[in-house]
Design an enzyme around this catalytic site. Structure first.
Site, PDB file in Angstrom:
ATOM      1  N   HIS A 141     111.837  70.510  40.127  1.00  0.00           N
ATOM      2  CA  HIS A 141     111.202  71.826  40.115  1.00  0.00           C
ATOM      3  C   HIS A 141     110.011  71.770  39.155  1.00  0.00           C
ATOM      4  O   HIS A 141     110.125  71.258  38.041  1.00  0.00           O
ATOM      5  CB  HIS A 141     112.227  72.864  39.663  1.00  0.00           C
ATOM      6  CG  HIS A 141     111.636  74.204  39.394  1.00  0.00           C
ATOM      7  ND1 HIS A 141     110.756  74.810  40.268  1.00  0.00           N
ATOM      8  CD2 HIS A 141     111.790  75.055  38.348  1.00  0.00           C
ATOM      9  CE1 HIS A 141     110.399  75.977  39.764  1.00  0.00           C
ATOM     10  NE2 HIS A 141     111.003  76.151  38.610  1.00  0.00           N
TER      11      HIS A 141
ATOM     12  N   ASN B  30     104.267  77.359  38.302  1.00  0.00           N
ATOM     13  CA  ASN B  30     105.674  77.417  38.728  1.00  0.00           C
ATOM     14  C   ASN B  30     105.776  78.373  39.922  1.00  0.00           C
ATOM     15  O   ASN B  30     105.584  79.578  39.765  1.00  0.00           O
ATOM     16  CB  ASN B  30     106.510  77.905  37.546  1.00  0.00           C
ATOM     17  CG  ASN B  30     107.987  78.011  37.871  1.00  0.00           C
ATOM     18  OD1 ASN B  30     108.390  77.976  39.042  1.00  0.00           O
ATOM     19  ND2 ASN B  30     108.801  78.160  36.844  1.00  0.00           N
TER      20      ASN B  30
ATOM     21  N   CYS C  60     114.794  79.460  41.334  1.00  0.00           N
ATOM     22  CA  CYS C  60     114.027  78.205  41.406  1.00  0.00           C
ATOM     23  C   CYS C  60     114.846  77.029  41.952  1.00  0.00           C
ATOM     24  O   CYS C  60     114.290  75.977  42.247  1.00  0.00           O
ATOM     25  CB  CYS C  60     113.453  77.853  40.040  1.00  0.00           C
ATOM     26  SG  CYS C  60     112.463  79.172  39.339  1.00  0.00           S
TER      27      CYS C  60
END
Ligand code: UT7
Length: 325
Positions: free
Chosen positions: A252, A282, A119
């Site tokens: 993020h 996500n 990520c």
């Protein structure tokens, strides 16, 4: 002499299939897995995510995002001289999704490679591209985050499968006489490999170990809150700036509670936080460029604004990039 790199265009792409929490909860109920819209919204801020159709790969999503970014920058694919794709869900073990994307863009010859930092992948990729542009190795780079995380989700594990989605975001990063990327700060600590991983690997024609995502959510949560503040402060210090200089924070997009906690620690007004996690879930390496593009196209983030991008994820990896758009 060119001293800087600057983002000249952004683009993104979400696969058309939008799955709301209620739809997902219904699908999971069919497997005997219990969850609810209320739990997901309260704990994460996620309302929906997009899932790619069978056979659609990260490079397919990346291609659409790149087309939009090139159009926004007023560049053609033929002008691109570097491609970096951040992904943890590549099309193949090898070659890189970047090489596959290059061919789909109809170009050849320029360097193309993947960055694997889960990520944090996009801030890693942007930092590498910035260094290559500033040293004259590239003049017009495509920097991409692209993921089909739905392929590595365990739909029998409610603690993870409700969190992630698919998508891609891209920027065109060009050589510039005026500063775009101001500073960056990257880190990794492999001691935490077990808290967020897909442990499976290919050996002798078989996949050994589980090829599905495993996460200790609470351990990741605690580390994320700490390192996102540290990375932001370190990046500001490198650029000779303070929190007051930040117009927009684009962290993020994993969990609204982590994002709001980071904004609060940095004493940023809630309106300065760019949020897309509610609609995207996500999307790992794609989440930051997806959010950046949404904010640019939505008229929130404008040319000249100072933007802090922040990534955190498996590895454990984390980092930040401060830039003038
Ligand atoms: O992309 C990389 C970065 N990743 C992240 O930043 C993720 C970080 N972690 C998180 O976002 C949060 O830890 C989660 C959203 C994953 C979990 O939230 P939490 O507030 O830490 O919940 P929890 O793990 O403490 O679970 C609370 C309860 C548990 O039940 P008991 O033991 O209290 O009875 C879970 O079994 O919630 C239960 N639970 C669920 N219930 C309904 C866990 N997942 C679900 C679910 N639906 N999907």
């Amino acid at each position: 002499m060119t001293l800087y790199s600057r983002i000249t265009g952004t683009g993104s792409y979400l696969p058309p299939r939008r799955v709301s929490n209620d739809e997902l909860a219904q699908e999971l109920a069919g497997r005997g897995v219990e969850t609810s819209n209320e739990w997901i919204v309260e704990r994460t801020g996620i309302h929906a995510r997009h899932f790619a159709a069978e056979g659609v790969t990260s490079s397919d999503l990346a291609l659409e995002a790149c087309r939009h970014a090139l159009e926004a920058a007023g560049r053609s694919a033929a002008e691109v001289d570097l491609i970096i794709v951040a992904t943890s869900t590549p099309d193949m073990v090898f070659p890189s999704s970047a090489a596959i994307l290059q061919h789909k863009l109809g170009i050849a010859g320029c360097p193309a490679f993947d960055v694997q930092a889960v990520c944090s992948g996009f801030v890693y990729a942007l930092t590498v591209a910035d260094a290559m542009v500033r040293t004259g190795s590239a003049k017009c780079a495509l920097v991409v985050g692209a993921e089909v995380f739905s392929r590595i989700l365990d739909f029998n594990d409610r603690t993870t499968c409700v969190l992630f989605g698919d998508g891609a975001g891209a920027v065109v990063l060009e050589a510039s006489d005026t500063p775009g990327i101001l500073a960056s700060d990257l880190h990794a600590d492999g001691a935490h490999v077990g808290i967020l991983c897909v442990p499976g690997h290919v050996s002798g024609g078989e996949v050994l170990g589980t090829p599905l995502l495993h996460m200790d959510g609470q351990a990741v949560f605690k580390l994320a809150v700490r390192v996102l503040e540290e990375a932001a402060r370190a990046t500001l210090a490198k650029a000779g700036k303070t929190e007051a200089d930040i117009d927009w924070l684009i962290p993020h997009q994993a969990n609204i509670r982590i994002m709001q906690g980071t904004a609060k620690k940095l004493k940023l007004a809630p309106e300065k936080l760019v949020v897309t996690v509610h609609e995207h879930g996500n999307t790992s390496a794609a989440s930051i460029p997806l959010a950046l593009d949404a904010a640019v196209r939505g008229g929130q983030v404008r040319t000249g604004d100072t933007v802090m991008l922040e990534g955190v994820g498996g590895g454990f990896t984390w980092g930040a990039v401060l830039l003038n758009l």
